[in-house]
Design a protein around this motif. Structure first.
Motif, PDB file in Angstrom:
ATOM      1  N   ALA A  19       0.830  -1.203   0.000  1.00  7.55           N
ATOM      2  CA  ALA A  19       0.000   0.000   0.000  1.00  7.55           C
ATOM      3  C   ALA A  19       0.871   1.263   0.000  1.00  7.55           C
ATOM      4  CB  ALA A  19      -0.925   0.008   1.207  1.00  7.55           C
ATOM      5  N   ILE A  20       0.493   2.191  -0.846  1.00  6.93           N
ATOM      6  CA  ILE A  20       1.093   3.525  -0.863  1.00  6.93           C
ATOM      7  C   ILE A  20      -0.018   4.520  -0.553  1.00  6.93           C
ATOM      8  CG2 ILE A  20       2.246   5.284  -2.261  1.00  6.93           C
ATOM      9  CD1 ILE A  20       4.044   2.947  -1.697  1.00  6.93           C
ATOM     10  N   TYR A  21       0.263   5.456   0.332  1.00  3.39           N
ATOM     11  CA  TYR A  21      -0.746   6.441   0.721  1.00  3.39           C
ATOM     12  C   TYR A  21      -0.521   7.729  -0.073  1.00  3.39           C
ATOM     13  CZ  TYR A  21      -1.909   3.348   4.573  1.00  3.39           C
ATOM     14  OH  TYR A  21      -2.306   2.261   5.321  1.00  3.39           O
ATOM     15  N   LEU A  22      -1.542   8.142  -0.830  1.00  3.16           N
ATOM     16  CA  LEU A  22      -1.481   9.406  -1.553  1.00  3.16           C
ATOM     17  C   LEU A  22      -2.011  10.509  -0.646  1.00  3.16           C
ATOM     18  CD1 LEU A  22      -2.762   8.478  -5.135  1.00  3.16           C
ATOM     19  CD2 LEU A  22      -0.447   8.341  -4.191  1.00  3.16           C
ATOM     20  N   ALA A  23      -1.290  11.615  -0.601  1.00  4.23           N
ATOM     21  CA  ALA A  23      -1.686  12.744   0.243  1.00  4.23           C
ATOM     22  C   ALA A  23      -1.230  14.031  -0.424  1.00  4.23           C
ATOM     23  CB  ALA A  23      -1.078  12.620   1.635  1.00  4.23           C
ATOM     24  N   LEU A  24      -1.884  15.104  -0.069  1.00  2.20           N
ATOM     25  CA  LEU A  24      -1.505  16.405  -0.599  1.00  2.20           C
ATOM     26  C   LEU A  24      -0.395  17.008   0.255  1.00  2.20           C
ATOM     27  CD1 LEU A  24      -5.018  17.900  -1.398  1.00  2.20           C
ATOM     28  CD2 LEU A  24      -3.406  16.843  -2.977  1.00  2.20           C
ATOM     29  N   ASP A  25       0.559  17.632  -0.404  1.00  2.88           N
ATOM     30  CA  ASP A  25       1.664  18.286   0.291  1.00  2.88           C
ATOM     31  C   ASP A  25       1.195  19.646   0.780  1.00  2.88           C
ATOM     32  OD1 ASP A  25       4.054  18.973   1.326  1.00  2.88           O
ATOM     33  OD2 ASP A  25       5.115  19.175  -0.573  1.00  2.88           O
ATOM     34  N   ASP A  26       0.302  19.597   1.772  1.00  2.00           N
ATOM     35  CA  ASP A  26      -0.366  20.801   2.255  1.00  2.00           C
ATOM     36  C   ASP A  26      -0.587  20.636   3.755  1.00  2.00           C
ATOM     37  OD1 ASP A  26      -2.019  22.881   2.943  1.00  2.00           O
ATOM     38  OD2 ASP A  26      -3.394  22.629   1.266  1.00  2.00           O
ATOM     39  N   GLU A  31      -5.780  14.215   5.023  1.00  2.00           N
ATOM     40  CA  GLU A  31      -6.316  13.016   4.391  1.00  2.00           C
ATOM     41  C   GLU A  31      -5.214  12.238   3.681  1.00  2.00           C
ATOM     42  OE1 GLU A  31      -9.272  11.690   4.464  1.00  2.00           O
ATOM     43  OE2 GLU A  31     -10.285  13.253   5.597  1.00  2.00           O
ATOM     44  N   GLN A  32      -5.229  10.930   3.864  1.00  2.00           N
ATOM     45  CA  GLN A  32      -4.312  10.035   3.165  1.00  2.00           C
ATOM     46  C   GLN A  32      -5.139   8.896   2.562  1.00  2.00           C
ATOM     47  OE1 GLN A  32      -1.188   8.712   5.780  1.00  2.00           O
ATOM     48  NE2 GLN A  32      -0.613  10.792   6.385  1.00  2.00           N
TER      49      GLN A  32
END
Length: 251
Positions: A19-26, A31-32
């Protein structure tokens, strides 16, 4: 009309990968969204490269992305798993199914190649552009094609009497230069004399669009003189001409 050019479903084993968690660099977003790494690499060579080069090995690997809104990322994560683009509408929901889905096989129009179902309200053009920009940046040909198809089906269904020129102008201005999405806008406006006349009111803001539409009209004239078959209306457009014909396995 093929619902997706050169697309093949991912093999089952991609869902069993790390699993790779996508998240915003903010800093304001926590949220992930977990996705199998194999599924990410299958549909997005760009994100796949980032996983190998920019995501440290750990028990909880996070891939941070910039310059996108959380609702766009959430929509794209949903697309990875389901093949659906669920777009926020101005006056109602729009669900556009562009990939085979277990529930579609027993419905009218369903089949092994999938089906297209759409419920049209007032399309949020900015969402379409942002999804396309994401797909374009991370080499997601299938998602680029889906964004193009959603725009085309919505505008075609709206009818020329209600041609959404302002929405098409927004798409043209924000889409990557000479991209399939931008080229589709030019083609649709070139086929609509009423819309072309309306564009004159925006000539200062969209000089590039006017030039592209004029150039397309001149090309149509040359093609006609050479005896080539040309679309005469929006319904005649071969949407596959505005798709990338590359399957994920070939990228």
């Amino acid at each position: 009309m093929p619902y997706r050019c050169g697309w093949t479903p991912p093999p089952p084993d991609v869902y069993m990968t790390e699993a790779i968690y996508l998240a915003l660099d903010d800093a304001g977003s926590s949220e992930q969204y977990p996705l199998p790494s194999g599924l990410i690499e299958y549909f997005s060579p760009g994100l796949g490269q980032m996983i190998h080069s920019a995501v440290p090995k750990s028990h909880h690997r996070i891939l941070f992305l910039r310059n996108f809104y959380d609702d766009i990322l959430k929509n794209i994560v949903n697309w990875f798993f389901t093949g659906y683009l669920n777009l926020e509408m101005n006056d109602g929901p729009l669900t556009y199914e562009i990939a085979p889905h277990p529930n579609s096989l027993n419905q009218p129009g369903g089949g092994e190649n999938g089906s297209v179902y759409a419920l049209f309200g007032g399309l949020d053009y900015e969402n379409i552009v942002n999804i396309y920009l994401f797909a374009h940046e991370y080499s997601m040909a299938a998602l680029c094609n889906d964004a193009v198809s959603v725009l085309y089906e919505y505008v075609k269904a709206s009818g020329k009497s209600e041609a959404p020129q302002s929405g098409l102008i927004l798409v043209y201005e924000d889409a990557p230069s000479s991209s399939f999405l931008q080229n589709l806008v030019v083609e649709m406006l070139a086929l609509d004399p009423v819309a072309c006349r309306e564009l004159k009111n925006h000539s200062k803001q969209i000089e590039g669009l006017l030039n592209d539409v004029l150039e397309r009209l001149l090309c149509r004239e040359e093609d006609s003189q050479q005896g080539n078959r040309l679309p005469l209306s929006w319904n005649d457009i071969e949407i596959c001409d505005f798709h990338e014909h590359t399957s994920p396995e070939e990228e």
